[in-house]
Write a protein that holds these residues in place. Structure first.
Motif, PDB file in Angstrom:
ATOM      1  N   SER A   1       0.573  -1.128   0.107  1.00 30.83           N
ATOM      2  CA  SER A   1       0.009   0.003   0.022  1.00 30.83           C
ATOM      3  C   SER A   1       0.950   1.113   0.087  1.00 30.83           C
ATOM      4  O   SER A   1       1.655   1.437   1.017  1.00 30.83           O
ATOM      5  N   PHE A   2       0.705   1.994  -1.073  1.00 30.15           N
ATOM      6  CA  PHE A   2       1.389   3.436  -1.137  1.00 30.15           C
ATOM      7  C   PHE A   2       0.905   4.255   0.032  1.00 30.15           C
ATOM      8  O   PHE A   2      -0.518   4.541   0.001  1.00 30.15           O
ATOM      9  N   PRO A   3       1.732   4.899   0.710  1.00 33.94           N
ATOM     10  CA  PRO A   3       0.863   5.919   1.711  1.00 33.94           C
ATOM     11  C   PRO A   3       0.306   7.002   1.185  1.00 33.94           C
ATOM     12  O   PRO A   3       0.733   7.865   0.144  1.00 33.94           O
ATOM     13  N   GLY A   4      -0.997   7.017   1.701  1.00 29.12           N
ATOM     14  CA  GLY A   4      -1.969   7.919   1.357  1.00 29.12           C
ATOM     15  C   GLY A   4      -1.416   9.672   1.597  1.00 29.12           C
ATOM     16  O   GLY A   4      -0.775   9.693   2.564  1.00 29.12           O
ATOM     17  N   PRO A   5      -2.050  10.618   0.953  1.00 29.43           N
ATOM     18  CA  PRO A   5      -1.804  11.841   1.417  1.00 29.43           C
ATOM     19  C   PRO A   5      -2.327  12.238   2.796  1.00 29.43           C
ATOM     20  O   PRO A   5      -3.248  11.541   3.187  1.00 29.43           O
ATOM     21  N   PRO A   6      -1.683  13.228   3.575  1.00 32.36           N
ATOM     22  CA  PRO A   6      -1.960  13.316   4.950  1.00 32.36           C
ATOM     23  C   PRO A   6      -3.375  13.972   4.945  1.00 32.36           C
ATOM     24  O   PRO A   6      -4.147  13.540   6.409  1.00 32.36           O
ATOM     25  N   ARG A   7      -4.070  14.398   4.225  1.00 28.17           N
ATOM     26  CA  ARG A   7      -5.320  15.207   4.436  1.00 28.17           C
ATOM     27  C   ARG A   7      -6.100  14.720   3.366  1.00 28.17           C
ATOM     28  O   ARG A   7      -5.909  14.782   2.069  1.00 28.17           O
ATOM     29  N   PRO A   8      -7.460  14.861   3.596  1.00 22.66           N
ATOM     30  CA  PRO A   8      -8.264  14.232   2.367  1.00 22.66           C
ATOM     31  C   PRO A   8      -8.380  15.392   1.487  1.00 22.66           C
ATOM     32  O   PRO A   8      -8.685  14.932   0.228  1.00 22.66           O
ATOM     33  N   ARG A   9      -8.375  16.656   1.735  1.00 27.15           N
ATOM     34  CA  ARG A   9      -8.361  17.620   0.758  1.00 27.15           C
ATOM     35  C   ARG A   9      -7.101  18.086   0.372  1.00 27.15           C
ATOM     36  O   ARG A   9      -6.722  19.268   0.056  1.00 27.15           O
ATOM     37  N   GLY A  10      -6.032  17.245   0.402  1.00 24.63           N
ATOM     38  CA  GLY A  10      -4.644  17.397  -0.233  1.00 24.63           C
ATOM     39  C   GLY A  10      -4.629  18.596  -1.153  1.00 24.63           C
ATOM     40  O   GLY A  10      -3.880  19.451  -1.326  1.00 24.63           O
ATOM     41  N   ALA A  11      -5.246  18.082  -2.365  1.00 22.81           N
ATOM     42  CA  ALA A  11      -4.954  18.615  -3.825  1.00 22.81           C
ATOM     43  C   ALA A  11      -5.597  20.006  -3.609  1.00 22.81           C
ATOM     44  O   ALA A  11      -5.024  21.112  -4.220  1.00 22.81           O
ATOM     45  N   ALA A  12      -6.885  20.167  -2.901  1.00 23.46           N
ATOM     46  CA  ALA A  12      -7.596  21.522  -2.824  1.00 23.46           C
ATOM     47  C   ALA A  12      -6.566  22.370  -1.995  1.00 23.46           C
ATOM     48  O   ALA A  12      -6.696  23.511  -2.371  1.00 23.46           O
ATOM     49  N   ALA A  13      -6.424  21.971  -0.910  1.00 24.82           N
ATOM     50  CA  ALA A  13      -5.462  22.732   0.047  1.00 24.82           C
ATOM     51  C   ALA A  13      -3.938  23.133  -0.711  1.00 24.82           C
ATOM     52  O   ALA A  13      -3.802  24.334  -0.212  1.00 24.82           O
ATOM     53  N   SER A  14      -3.479  22.215  -1.722  1.00 23.33           N
ATOM     54  CA  SER A  14      -2.210  22.709  -2.183  1.00 23.33           C
ATOM     55  C   SER A  14      -2.621  24.055  -3.284  1.00 23.33           C
ATOM     56  O   SER A  14      -1.715  24.881  -3.132  1.00 23.33           O
ATOM     57  N   ARG A  15      -3.661  23.800  -3.897  1.00 20.82           N
ATOM     58  CA  ARG A  15      -4.316  24.830  -4.582  1.00 20.82           C
ATOM     59  C   ARG A  15      -4.465  26.180  -4.024  1.00 20.82           C
ATOM     60  O   ARG A  15      -4.176  27.168  -4.382  1.00 20.82           O
ATOM     61  N   ASP A  16      -4.934  25.911  -2.695  1.00 22.52           N
ATOM     62  CA  ASP A  16      -5.609  27.241  -2.047  1.00 22.52           C
ATOM     63  C   ASP A  16      -4.187  27.964  -1.447  1.00 22.52           C
ATOM     64  O   ASP A  16      -4.181  29.194  -1.538  1.00 22.52           O
TER      65      ASP A  16
END
Length: 341
Positions: A287-302
């Protein structure tokens, strides 16, 4: 005696140059597109198919949606390289320092900091048997420890070319300004990065803040985003030394127009792309470790949008020009929050 010694040195230099020329030509001339089936007889004694051969099989299957996605990304990258690159210098071994090697599974991974590279190093350690159990349990400092994973630069030109021909090469990229914003936040704006701040933050403050307080000049702990960008755009920065890997352009770290990458993964589709690579590597249960936050992509853009909103259009344009090749090669559009016109 002196003339004989000189001739030997000239011959050695010529051979070395030819070896590096061979290295640079390998992606275009020596490596088959995907389907050298003769490799099956030599891959681990012919006991199983290599990841590169598996990708070739999937590439022939019209039902494989992910294979189609990655074939399109390869085609876009190849087309962009043809349009936007001119004559390039020969690669040297040091240029391959970011390409990590997994001989047991036939993998070459070029790591780009701030694009899940810590987790990919953890996964490669688990794949190679250097770490047991869940990759997430491997401490970050252990994953980044020098020498834990061999680099392609550690091998002779002949061994480099052999791996380039037979192994599956992959990298992961990210929208360039989101990656840049993440690097600033983690390396210059967080209290746990004191060593990094003293090394780079103090230099930025001393150069760009004329009336800085002594504490800021010594610690570099309060660098503003605008100061960080001014440091990147300052011609003195790259004259003194290459960019740090955390904000160096992905194409300058991985040389995708000189080395052929079979899988171009993206941070925005990390879970699917990582699972695809692990399936090809014969480790679908890992299993590849998932991103720490569910909204990782949106948070990165914000985060990127918030940081860039106070940057003038003039500097936005200059910075976009600096990172333009990453946008072009990896098919990213200019962010909507920029004011480039």
């Amino acid at each position: 005696m002196g003339r004989r010694c000189w001739r030997r040195r000239v011959l050695a230099a010529a051979c070395l140059g030819a070896a590096f020329l061979l290295l640079c030509a390998a992606p275009r001339c020596l490596r088959p597109a995907f389907g050298n089936r003769a490799l099956g007889s030599s891959w681990l004694g012919g006991e199983r198919r290599s990841p590169l051969q598996k990708l070739y099989d999937l590439d022939q299957d019209p039902r494989s949606t992910l294979a189609k996605v990655h074939r399109q990304r390869r085609d876009l990258l190849s087309s962009a390289c043809s349009r936007h690159t001119r004559r390039q210098r020969l690669l040297q071994p040091e240029d391959l320092r970011h390409v990590l090697v997994d001989d047991a599974h036939g993998l070459l991974y070029c790591y780009v900091p701030k694009v899940a590279c810590t987790n990919w190093k953890r996964v490669l350690l688990a794949l190679s048997g250097q770490a047991r159990g869940d990759p997430r349990a491997i401490p970050a400092q252990e994953a980044h420890a020098p020498g834990r994973l061999p680099s392609l630069a550690d091998f002779s030109p002949a061994e480099i070319n052999r791996r380039l021909r037979a192994y599956l090469a992959f990298l992961f990229v990210r929208e360039p300004f989101e990656r840049l914003a993440s690097a600033y936040r983690n390396k210059l704006a967080r209290p746990y990065s004191a060593a990094f701040q003293r090394r780079f933050g103090a230099r930025i403050v001393q150069r760009l803040r004329p009336r800085a307080l002594p504490d800021a000049r010594a610690r570099g702990h309060d660098v503003r985003f605008a100061e960080f960008l001014a440091y990147l755009l300052d011609p003195r920065t790259r004259r003194e030394e290459p960019f740090n890997e955390h904000w160096e352009r992905a194409h300058a770290l991985c040389h995708p127009c000189r080395l052929r990458y079979d899988v171009v993964g993206k941070f925005e589709t990390l879970a699917e792309d990582a699972a695809f690579v692990l399936e090809l590597a014969g480790a679908p249960g890992l299993s590849f470790p998932g991103p720490p936050r569910p909204r990782g992509a949106a948070a990165s853009r914000d985060l990127a949008a918030r940081l860039f909103q106070d940057i003038s259009p003039f500097y936005q344009r200059r910075l976009f020009d600096l990172y333009k090749m990453d946008f072009l090669l990896f098919n990213y559009s200019a962010p909507s929050y920029l004011r480039l016109h």
